[in-house]
Design an enzyme around this catalytic site. Sequence first.
Site, mmCIF file in Angstrom:
data_model
loop_
_atom_site.group_PDB
_atom_site.id
_atom_site.type_symbol
_atom_site.label_atom_id
_atom_site.label_comp_id
_atom_site.label_asym_id
_atom_site.label_seq_id
_atom_site.Cartn_x
_atom_site.Cartn_y
_atom_site.Cartn_z
ATOM 1 N N SER A 186 0.362 -0.942 -0.460
ATOM 2 C CA SER A 186 -0.175 0.156 -0.457
ATOM 3 C C SER A 186 0.465 1.504 0.297
ATOM 4 O O SER A 186 0.165 2.110 -0.536
ATOM 5 C CB SER A 186 -0.974 -0.535 0.840
ATOM 6 O OG SER A 186 0.322 0.106 2.396
ATOM 7 N N HIS A 214 -5.426 -3.995 -0.735
ATOM 8 C CA HIS A 214 -5.530 -2.459 -2.414
ATOM 9 C C HIS A 214 -5.229 -3.688 -3.400
ATOM 10 O O HIS A 214 -5.317 -2.938 -4.583
ATOM 11 C CB HIS A 214 -4.094 -2.328 -1.945
ATOM 12 C CG HIS A 214 -3.848 -1.536 -0.429
ATOM 13 N ND1 HIS A 214 -4.909 -0.190 -1.082
ATOM 14 C CD2 HIS A 214 -3.701 -1.137 0.099
ATOM 15 C CE1 HIS A 214 -4.051 0.647 0.979
ATOM 16 N NE2 HIS A 214 -4.437 -0.663 1.280
ATOM 17 N N LYS A 244 -12.160 -0.445 1.244
ATOM 18 C CA LYS A 244 -11.231 -0.165 0.506
ATOM 19 C C LYS A 244 -11.982 -0.012 -0.962
ATOM 20 O O LYS A 244 -13.284 0.528 -0.777
ATOM 21 C CB LYS A 244 -10.553 -0.419 -0.066
ATOM 22 C CG LYS A 244 -9.176 -0.212 1.725
ATOM 23 C CD LYS A 244 -7.853 -0.630 1.668
ATOM 24 C CE LYS A 244 -7.089 -0.164 3.155
ATOM 25 N NZ LYS A 244 -6.533 -1.171 3.642
HETATM 26 C C1 LIG Z 1 -6.032 -1.891 4.867
HETATM 27 C C2 LIG Z 1 -5.716 -3.090 5.237
HETATM 28 C C3 LIG Z 1 -6.120 -3.799 5.894
HETATM 29 C C4 LIG Z 1 -7.104 -3.680 6.845
HETATM 30 O O1 LIG Z 1 -8.165 -3.474 6.587
HETATM 31 P P1 LIG Z 1 -10.160 -2.657 6.938
HETATM 32 O O2 LIG Z 1 -10.781 -3.160 6.620
HETATM 33 O O3 LIG Z 1 -9.439 -1.928 7.033
HETATM 34 O O4 LIG Z 1 -9.848 -3.487 8.436
HETATM 35 C C5 LIG Z 1 -5.550 -5.041 5.896
HETATM 36 N N1 LIG Z 1 -4.825 -5.166 5.362
HETATM 37 C C6 LIG Z 1 -4.130 -4.468 4.228
HETATM 38 C C7 LIG Z 1 -2.539 -5.416 3.473
HETATM 39 C C8 LIG Z 1 -4.283 -3.571 4.023
HETATM 40 O O5 LIG Z 1 -4.226 -2.483 3.635
#
Ligand SMILES: *Cc1c(COP(=O)(O)O)cnc(C)c1O
Length: 396
Positions: A186, A214, A244
Site C-alpha cells: 500500500s 489494495h 477500500k
Molecule cells: C487496509 C488493510 C487492511 C485493513 O483493512 P480494514 O478493512 O480497513 O480493516 C488489512 N490488510 C491490508 C494489506 C490493508 O492494506
Amino acid sequence: MASKILSEFLNEHLTELKNKGLYNVIDPLESSNGPMIKIAGKELINLSSNNYLGLATDPRLKEAAMQATRTYGVGAGAVRTINGTLHIHVMLEDKIAEFKHTEAAIAYQSGFNCNMAAISAVMDEQDAILSDEWNHASIIDGCRLSKAKIIRYKHSDMDDLRTQAKQAKDSGFYKKIMVITDGVFSMDGDIAKLPEIAKIAEEFDLITYVDDAHGSGVLGKGAGTVKHFGLSDDIDFQIGTLSKAIGVVGGYVAGKKDVIDWLKVRSRPFLFSTALPPGDVAACIKAFEIMISSTELHDRLWRNGDYLKKGLKDLGYNIGQSQTPITPCIIGDEMQTQEFSKRLYQEGVYAKAIVFPTVPKGTGRVRNMPTAAHSREMLDQALAVYEKAGRELSVI
Ligand SMILES: *Cc1c(COP(=O)(O)O)cnc(C)c1O
C-alpha cells in the site's frame, strides 16, 4: 487517582513524537470522503482515501443500505455463530466467492479482523510463517497472535524467500509452514510476485496466504491480484477488505470450502464479535453486483491513475516503483514531507504525508490515491498545485 507512571510515560513519548515531526494530527471531514472533501470549511481535492471506485458515496449502495436498515434494523444483534447470521450475510459470502472465483468465502467485521482470525485459526507454536518485511500491520499482528515462528524475508526478494523456505523446511522444526504477503503493497503500490511465490510454495509445501486489500477492485479486472496472475486455484487464503474499493466496511477470506468451513468454527472474531450490520452487508452486495456487471469504474480508476502518475512524473517527482494507481511522491526527510503536505493543503490538495514508522526512516512521502470518482479537471488542478508547491519548496 490517575496513574502517575502512565502520565510520565505518555508525556515523554508524546513530546518526543511531536519534536520529531512524527505526531499525526487528525483532520475530521465535514463532508463525505468523495473526490472533493471539506475540512475546517475548506474545499480540497481528495487524494488520500482508499475509496478507489467511488463506491463509498454511490447512490445505489446508499439506497441498498437504507432498504436493508429499514428491513433488518441497524445491528445484526449477535455473533455469526449464535443467531447473528442474516440470510444477507450468506448472500454476501456467495457473491464474494463468485467474484473471487473461489469455492467459498467468509465475511468479517474488518480486513484487520481477517488477519486476526485466519492466521491463528490454522497456525500455532509448532509452525513457521515466512512474512514479507513490508507486510501490513494487521498481518504482523495476526502472525504474532498465532505464536508461530515468524521469519521475515526481504521485500519481494524471491531468492531470500527461497533460501528461508528451504532452511525452515530442512530444519525439520516445523509442522506447517506458511508464506504470507500483501497482494499490493500500500505504501509503494508494487505488486507481490505471486507466480514465483506460488512456485516456491509448491516446491516446499507451503500454505499460501495473500492479503489483497489494495488489489481487490483494482487488479484482475477487479477480482484481485490472485486472479490477475491466474492463480485462483493455487492460493489457499485470499484476504480482502470491504472498506477500500468496495467502499463500505468489513473484510473477507476466500478460498476452498474446507478452509472456510474451518474458519467458521475456529476463527475467534467470527465466534466472539458481532456480525456486520445489515445496511453494510446490503451495500457490499450491491458493490459486488456492480463490479460483476461492468468494469466501468475499474477502467476509470486506471485511466485516472495513469494520468496522475504521468503528470507527477513529468513534473519531476520521484514516484517510486508503483504498478497500480497508488502514487507516492517520495520526498525523504520526515519534516520536509510534512511541510510539503501542509503546503499542498493550503493550496487545496489533500495528500497526506506518510512517514516513519508507517514507512522506513528517510523515505517520507506524500501518497496519492486517485479514484474513479475524480474528474480530469480535479486531477489537472491537483497537478497545477503540485507544480507550484514543489517549485516553492524545491522538492522538484
Ligand atoms: C487496509 C488493510 C487492511 C485493513 O483493512 P480494514 O478493512 O480497513 O480493516 C488489512 N490488510 C491490508 C494489506 C490493508 O492494506
